[in-house]
Design an enzyme around this catalytic site. Sequence first.
Site, short mmCIF file in Angstrom:
data_model
loop_
_atom_site.label_atom_id
_atom_site.label_comp_id
_atom_site.label_asym_id
_atom_site.label_seq_id
_atom_site.Cartn_x
_atom_site.Cartn_y
_atom_site.Cartn_z
N SER A 17 -0.72 14.04 8.72
CA SER A 17 0.27 13.34 7.90
C SER A 17 1.53 14.16 7.66
O SER A 17 2.65 13.65 7.75
CB SER A 17 -0.35 12.93 6.56
OG SER A 17 -1.37 11.98 6.74
N THR A 62 -6.31 10.98 0.37
CA THR A 62 -7.40 10.95 1.34
C THR A 62 -8.70 11.39 0.67
O THR A 62 -8.73 11.64 -0.54
CB THR A 62 -7.06 11.82 2.57
OG1 THR A 62 -8.04 11.60 3.59
CG2 THR A 62 -6.99 13.30 2.22
N LYS A 66 -9.96 8.74 -2.99
CA LYS A 66 -9.41 7.38 -2.92
C LYS A 66 -9.90 6.48 -4.04
O LYS A 66 -9.19 5.55 -4.45
CB LYS A 66 -9.72 6.76 -1.56
CG LYS A 66 -8.98 7.42 -0.40
CD LYS A 66 -9.25 6.71 0.91
CE LYS A 66 -8.50 7.39 2.04
NZ LYS A 66 -8.65 6.67 3.33
N ASN A 87 -4.95 4.68 -1.28
CA ASN A 87 -4.55 5.76 -0.38
C ASN A 87 -3.04 5.99 -0.39
O ASN A 87 -2.52 6.79 0.39
CB ASN A 87 -5.02 5.48 1.05
CG ASN A 87 -4.18 4.42 1.74
OD1 ASN A 87 -4.08 3.30 1.26
ND2 ASN A 87 -3.58 4.77 2.87
N ASP A 102 -4.48 1.43 4.02
CA ASP A 102 -5.51 1.62 5.05
C ASP A 102 -5.89 0.30 5.70
O ASP A 102 -6.06 0.21 6.92
CB ASP A 102 -6.76 2.26 4.45
CG ASP A 102 -6.67 3.77 4.33
OD1 ASP A 102 -5.83 4.38 5.04
OD2 ASP A 102 -7.42 4.35 3.53
N GLY A 127 -17.82 4.55 1.63
CA GLY A 127 -16.77 5.14 0.80
C GLY A 127 -15.54 4.26 0.72
O GLY A 127 -15.55 3.09 1.13
N GLY A 229 -8.70 6.86 15.23
CA GLY A 229 -7.90 6.36 14.12
C GLY A 229 -6.44 6.76 14.12
O GLY A 229 -5.76 6.57 13.10
#
Length: 246
Positions: A17, A62, A66, A87, A102, A127, A229
């Site tokens: 990021s 992250t 979250k 997020n 997300d 999660g 991802g």
Amino acid sequence: MAAVFGLLGKSLSHSFSKDYFEKKFSELHLNDHVYKNFEIDSIEHFKALRANETNLKGLNVTIPYKKQIIPYLDNLSVEAREIGAVNCIQFKNDKLTGHNTDHYGFRQSIKPFLEPQHERALVLGTGGSSKAVAYALKNIGVEVYFVTSSEKKGNNYFFYSELNQIILNAFKLIVNTTPLGMCNGLPGAPQIPFEFLSSQHLCYDLIYNPAETLFLEKSKKQGASTMNGLSMLQQQAEKSWEIWNS
């Protein structure tokens, strides 16, 4: 004073990021914008972080925070409230609003690759990320079941030990939302019976570092299509940037 953005988490060495947003700021000639990694050992340290960083404009969040961040926020978007995970945080008028980008990033990244047999999905993990994935899939008409190692919270849950050939034949889309296989994180892969995968399966891992996790490697060996991802990260980051500038 520089406008401060950043990523909130516990261990952030795996994350792309910071590089992503630093490149973005450079391309847009935003020399008064900075993006920082904020590693905290406990969510209780968030108040001190906010006090020390007086010009925060936006944060990404992250694992493992979250869900834990929610009590520290003033407002939640409709999606974040329904998903139960945040997020992305917008700092505006001394108020903190939690968003979930997300679900948007996941939907945008996977939708072009869905085929008719991907009408049911197994989501590995329970999660915050799993809830965003389930939200996105349900909104495009995919039936979702979760796979858990702890407890079942409804009829649409399996234990890993229950997975067999019949179940994997019925669920041709499998999404790993656990941190297993993450760079500098937990080694290994979710314990699913990979031998029952086929070329009809699409296996998606939210992890993007490494580019190919053990989960994806084992899935590919059985002929399954695989995705990591990275595209989701890029899509959700762009949505975060849009929110921070709204």
